[in-house]
Design a protein around this motif. Structure first.
Motif, short mmCIF file in Angstrom:
data_model
loop_
_atom_site.label_atom_id
_atom_site.label_comp_id
_atom_site.label_asym_id
_atom_site.label_seq_id
_atom_site.Cartn_x
_atom_site.Cartn_y
_atom_site.Cartn_z
N THR A 164 -52.77 -45.52 52.04
CA THR A 164 -52.45 -46.82 51.46
C THR A 164 -53.58 -47.81 51.69
OG1 THR A 164 -50.11 -46.43 51.84
CG2 THR A 164 -50.78 -48.70 51.45
N ASP A 165 -54.28 -47.71 52.83
CA ASP A 165 -55.28 -48.68 53.22
C ASP A 165 -56.63 -48.02 53.48
OD1 ASP A 165 -53.53 -51.17 53.64
OD2 ASP A 165 -52.48 -49.64 54.81
N LEU A 166 -57.68 -48.68 53.01
CA LEU A 166 -59.05 -48.31 53.33
C LEU A 166 -59.69 -49.45 54.12
CD1 LEU A 166 -60.18 -46.87 49.86
CD2 LEU A 166 -59.37 -45.58 51.86
N TYR A 167 -60.73 -49.13 54.88
CA TYR A 167 -61.32 -50.12 55.76
C TYR A 167 -62.83 -50.14 55.63
CZ TYR A 167 -56.71 -50.29 57.86
OH TYR A 167 -55.36 -50.45 58.06
N VAL A 168 -63.38 -51.36 55.75
CA VAL A 168 -64.83 -51.56 55.76
C VAL A 168 -65.16 -52.43 56.96
CG1 VAL A 168 -66.83 -52.45 54.51
CG2 VAL A 168 -64.92 -51.43 53.23
N ASP A 169 -66.09 -51.96 57.79
CA ASP A 169 -66.45 -52.72 58.99
C ASP A 169 -67.85 -52.30 59.40
OD1 ASP A 169 -66.74 -53.97 61.41
OD2 ASP A 169 -64.83 -53.28 62.25
N ASN A 170 -68.84 -53.19 59.23
CA ASN A 170 -70.22 -52.84 59.54
C ASN A 170 -70.66 -53.30 60.93
OD1 ASN A 170 -70.55 -55.58 59.23
ND2 ASN A 170 -71.95 -55.46 57.47
N HIS A 171 -69.72 -53.76 61.76
CA HIS A 171 -70.07 -54.16 63.11
C HIS A 171 -70.44 -52.92 63.94
CE1 HIS A 171 -67.83 -57.62 61.62
NE2 HIS A 171 -68.40 -58.34 62.58
N PRO A 172 -71.41 -53.02 64.83
CA PRO A 172 -71.86 -51.84 65.58
C PRO A 172 -70.74 -51.11 66.31
CG PRO A 172 -73.40 -53.65 65.87
CD PRO A 172 -72.23 -54.22 65.13
N ALA A 173 -69.81 -51.86 66.86
CA ALA A 173 -68.76 -51.22 67.64
C ALA A 173 -67.80 -50.40 66.78
CB ALA A 173 -67.96 -52.28 68.41
N ALA A 174 -67.79 -50.67 65.47
CA ALA A 174 -66.86 -49.95 64.59
C ALA A 174 -67.30 -48.53 64.29
CB ALA A 174 -66.70 -50.71 63.28
N LYS A 175 -68.62 -48.24 64.49
CA LYS A 175 -69.18 -46.91 64.24
C LYS A 175 -68.84 -46.45 62.82
CE LYS A 175 -68.98 -45.59 69.12
NZ LYS A 175 -68.49 -44.62 70.12
N CYS A 176 -69.20 -47.31 61.84
CA CYS A 176 -68.91 -46.99 60.44
C CYS A 176 -69.77 -45.82 59.98
CB CYS A 176 -69.16 -48.20 59.57
SG CYS A 176 -70.89 -48.77 59.53
N ALA A 177 -69.34 -45.18 58.91
CA ALA A 177 -70.04 -44.03 58.35
C ALA A 177 -70.30 -44.29 56.87
CB ALA A 177 -69.24 -42.75 58.53
N ASP A 178 -71.54 -44.06 56.42
CA ASP A 178 -71.89 -44.30 55.03
C ASP A 178 -71.07 -43.44 54.08
OD1 ASP A 178 -73.73 -46.21 55.66
OD2 ASP A 178 -75.42 -44.82 55.75
N HIS A 179 -70.69 -42.29 54.53
CA HIS A 179 -69.88 -41.42 53.68
C HIS A 179 -68.66 -40.93 54.46
CE1 HIS A 179 -73.11 -41.47 50.77
NE2 HIS A 179 -73.97 -41.13 51.72
N GLY A 180 -68.00 -41.89 55.11
CA GLY A 180 -66.85 -41.53 55.92
C GLY A 180 -65.58 -41.46 55.11
N THR A 181 -64.47 -41.47 55.81
CA THR A 181 -63.16 -41.37 55.17
C THR A 181 -62.63 -42.73 54.72
OG1 THR A 181 -62.00 -41.63 57.27
CG2 THR A 181 -62.60 -39.38 56.60
#
Length: 744
Positions: free
Chosen positions: A21-38
């Motif tokens: 239902t929900d997707l998330y975007v977070d570019n803060h270093p602590a979030a450990k985002c992935a360019d091609h994540g889930t």
């Protein structure tokens, strides 16, 4: 495989994994985002565009507050039943919004927008601030059922308008609670701009445009313009200012176009304009309708039938005690206009200004423009005197170092909600040791302030006006080990409905000296107050008096109550034989009069009464319950908070001397409510508190004997942001001044 699972439709109840239902975007270093994540909360995307490229109908994309260095293009559509939603930051009350900030990395390119919505349907975008671009920051192109809510698109370039553009056959686009440099609507239908701050609006070939509840400030450009067959439009509840944006405002030059509302002939058919406020300060026409200019509302309405409820007036007039004014914006909007939101630009609901007439539709108190005005206080409802507390009736004494909480909301005629402060006559009796009482808002830290001081065995009263928190007020007994009984009688309460206070005096209304004293135990004196010493003859609901008992023959008490009503079980003053003592009294007025009853053993007493102010339906001042805060203590060094005021070094006020108290950073009050205490006097005397820079009146607020510590509540008008306190004694005395609220 992950993208396939998200994008493909379900194959069956067992064989397919449902899309989240929900997707998330977070570019803060602590979030450990992935360019091609889930895109799940545990593995968010790094960019908004990644989510925009795969989002499905019914999904919500949550974008963490912060800065995102990207241009975003939205092309995917939701459905009417399952729109696609993008939420950036958090929706807090202004000015504490948090956005997802889109920063255009190529903002100098002439054709790139920061946020583009093209060929899309059924989208909701909330909480995004689109950064600089050479053209419009936000472009809505060939899209329908689009909602842009709570965001920003500020001006960064030289072209106007440059905030948001809705174009190319777009329909049903709503923009609300936005701050932007300007908005352009062309070849679109059913566009709504509501509850926003905007530089200017130009609608061309865009029928059904709705421009409602916006603050428009242009800087010598036209405000709202409808052209090119933009028929059937609605222009309501807007506040439009086309002046130079300087302070003070200056007229624009003759060679500039600075009309408030301009509707060309080809756009006038079916268009409605009403409930707008157009400032005349630019010097340009308020209206240009079908190629005819109008400088004022009356001729415009006569000629066109439009603007019957418009004002051509300064939207933000200044107000002083001598020249009060209420902005035409306040409590005057058409609540039934299309496109109205339930909250203002900052997310706040409508608030009823207690002194402004409710002249709008619906509730009657929605404000025009993007912002609800909250810069007002409360008004007063006299009630009682009604006993709310008597610790002698089973509660038990209040011990030194302890507090007692008293429920006041919903008790004794006080409303259960909406009460900001109560006025109580508070009496302490049977104290076993010297001490003091502090009455303060429930749940707040104990302030450095006091309302009553006593010695062992003393009975003494003082009027207290105290803010109400959680429906309660609190009483703290301080001093050496001991205990005291506390009695509290309701005099009235403050809320959104009631009477307005007008300060008056201090001026003497009653002095029985040289006439007949009041006999204790039976005498009642009726005092005419309506129509006397500047008090109106009609419409007065209550008066505030400083009442002094002078040299009684024996111990006793005084009750001040509404004329013609049964005498209540309450007292305003208590005294010992020969004692001169004062107390502030706020009492309802009936038949233009109030009554004084002297009780106690056989004897007689003289009574003085000085007017401090009155309550009525007329007036502009409202009460801000604030404090208690210590403004002055002559026993210690006190640093004024006002700019340029020096520190006052600790020293008593000399005999016949006047202490001037600067009110510091307090916004310009017309009157203040204080608790004033005198202590360590070396000789008998009296205190007069009066407006700074005026002649000292024949009135007093406090009387004392040598060595006595005694307080009283004082309501006094303010001049020059200062008040004066006169020591009417042959010896020095220390003074303590605590603020409990102010009128403005």
């Amino acid at each position: 495989m992950v993208f396939g699972a998200l994008a493909l439709p379900a194959l069956g109840p067992v064989s397919a994994i449902a899309a989240p239902t929900d997707l998330y975007v977070d570019n803060h270093p602590a979030a450990k985002c992935a360019d091609h994540g889930t895109g799940l909360q545990s593995a968010p995307f790094c960019t908004i565009q990644e989510a925009a490229d795969i989002v499905l109908p019914g999904q919500t994309v949550h974008v963490k507050a912060g800065s995102y260095n990207e241009q975003v293009k939205l092309t995917r559509s939701g459905t009417a039943e399952a729109p696609i939603t993008f939420i950036g930051g958090e929706d807090k009350l202004s000015p504490d919004w948090t956005y997802a900030q889109l920063v255009n990395p190529d903002w100098q390119h002439p054709y790139l927008h920061t946020l583009t919505i093209t060929g899309a349907q059924h989208l909701v975008i909330s909480g995004f601030d689109a950064g600089p671009a050479q053209q419009e920051n936000v472009l809505v192109d060939n899209s329908s059922d689009i909602t842009l809510m709570r965001g920003g698109a500020q001006a960064y370039s030289t072209i106007e308008p440059d905030g948001i553009r809705v174009t190319n056959g777009s329909s049903k686009v709503t923009v609300g609670r936005y701050r932007m440099g300007g908005m352009q609507i062309d070849h679109a239908s059913g566009t709504v701009l509501t509850t926003s701050e905007v530089g200017s609006v130009m609608a061309t070939a865009s029928p059904g445009t709705v421009l409602v509840s916006n603050n428009v400030r242009t800087g010598c450009h036209d405000g709202l313009v409808l052209a090119g067959a933009s028929t059937g439009a609605t222009v309501e509840n807007n506040v439009i200012d086309t002046d130079t944006m300087s302070y003070p405002p200056k007229p624009c030059g003759a060679d500039t176009n600075h009309t408030g509302i301009r509707v060309y002939t080809d756009s006038a058919t079916g268009t409605k304009a009403d409930y707008n406020v157009v400032s005349p300060l630019s010097g340009g026409p308020a209206y240009d309708w079908a190629d005819q200019s109008y400088d004022a509302q009356a001729p415009f309405t006569t000629a066109t039938g439009q603007g019957a409820h418009d004002f051509v007036a300064n939207p933000y007039p200044t107000s002083t005690p001598d020249k009060p004014s209420i902005s035409p914006i306040i409590d005057s909007a058409d609540e039934n206009a299309p496109g109205m939101l339930p909250v203002d630009l900052g997310g706040r609901s409508a608030s009823d200004d207690p002194v402004a007439p409710d002249s709008g539709t619906g509730s009657g108190f929605r404000d025009r423009g993007a912002w609800e005005y909250y810069g007002f206080g409360s008004v007063y409802t006299p009630a009682g005197p009604t006993r709310l507390l008597d610790t002698r009736d089973g509660i038990g004494t209040v011990k030194s170092g302890h507090s007692l909480d008293l429920q006041v909301a919903g008790v004794g005629g006080v409303p259960a909600t909406g009460v900001t402060a109560v006025t109580l006559n508070v009496t302490v009796t049977d104290p076993t040791a010297p001490g003091f009482l502090t009455v303060y808002p429930h749940g707040r830290p104990l302030p450095t302030a006091s309302n009553l001081n006593w010695t062992a065995g003393t009975t003494i009263a003082n009027l207290v006006t105290v803010p109400v928190v959680d429906g309660k007020v609190s009483f703290y007994a301080g001093g050496p080990a001991g205990s005291v009984n506390v009695v509290a009688d309701l005099a009235g309460y403050y809320g959104s409905k009631g009477s307005v206070f007008t300060s008056a005096g201090p001026t003497r209304l009653l002095d029985t000296r040289g006439a007949t004293k009041l006999s204790q135990g039976g005498d009642t004196v009726d005092l005419q107050v309506a129509g006397v010493k500047g008090i109106p003859a009609q419409g007065v609901t209550a008066v505030t008096l400083n009442v002094t008992a002078v040299k009684p023959d024996s111990g006793g008490f005084l009750t001040v109550f509404p004329h013609g009503q049964a005498r209540p079980k309450a007292s305003n003053l208590n005294w010992n034989s020969g004692q001169t003592i004062a107390n502030l009294v706020t009492v309802p007025v009936v038949d233009g009069k109030v009554s004084f009853y002297a009780g106690g053993p056989a004897g007689a007493v003289d009574i003085l009464a000085d007017i401090a102010g009155y309550y009525s339906a007329d007036g502009y001042d409202t009460y801000r319950a604030d404090g208690p805060w210590r403004l002055m203590d002559t026993r210690i060094d006190m640093e004024y908070r006002a700019s340029g005021a020096p520190t006052r070094k600790a020293a008593p006020v000399p005999a016949g001397g006047t202490l001037v108290v600067d009110l510091g950073e307090m916004p310009e009050p017309y009157a203040v409510t204080l608790n004033v205490t005198v202590t360590r006097p070396t000789a008998p005397g009296f205190l007069t508190v009066y407006p700074h820079g005026t002649d000292r009146p024949l009135a007093s607020n406090l009387n004392w004997v040598a060595g006595q510590t005694i307080p009283n509540q004082v309501v006094v008008p303010v001049k020059d942001h200062k008040i004066s306190l006169y020591n009417g004694s042959t010896g020095p005395v220390d003074m303590v001044v605590d603020l409990f609220g102010f009128q403005q």
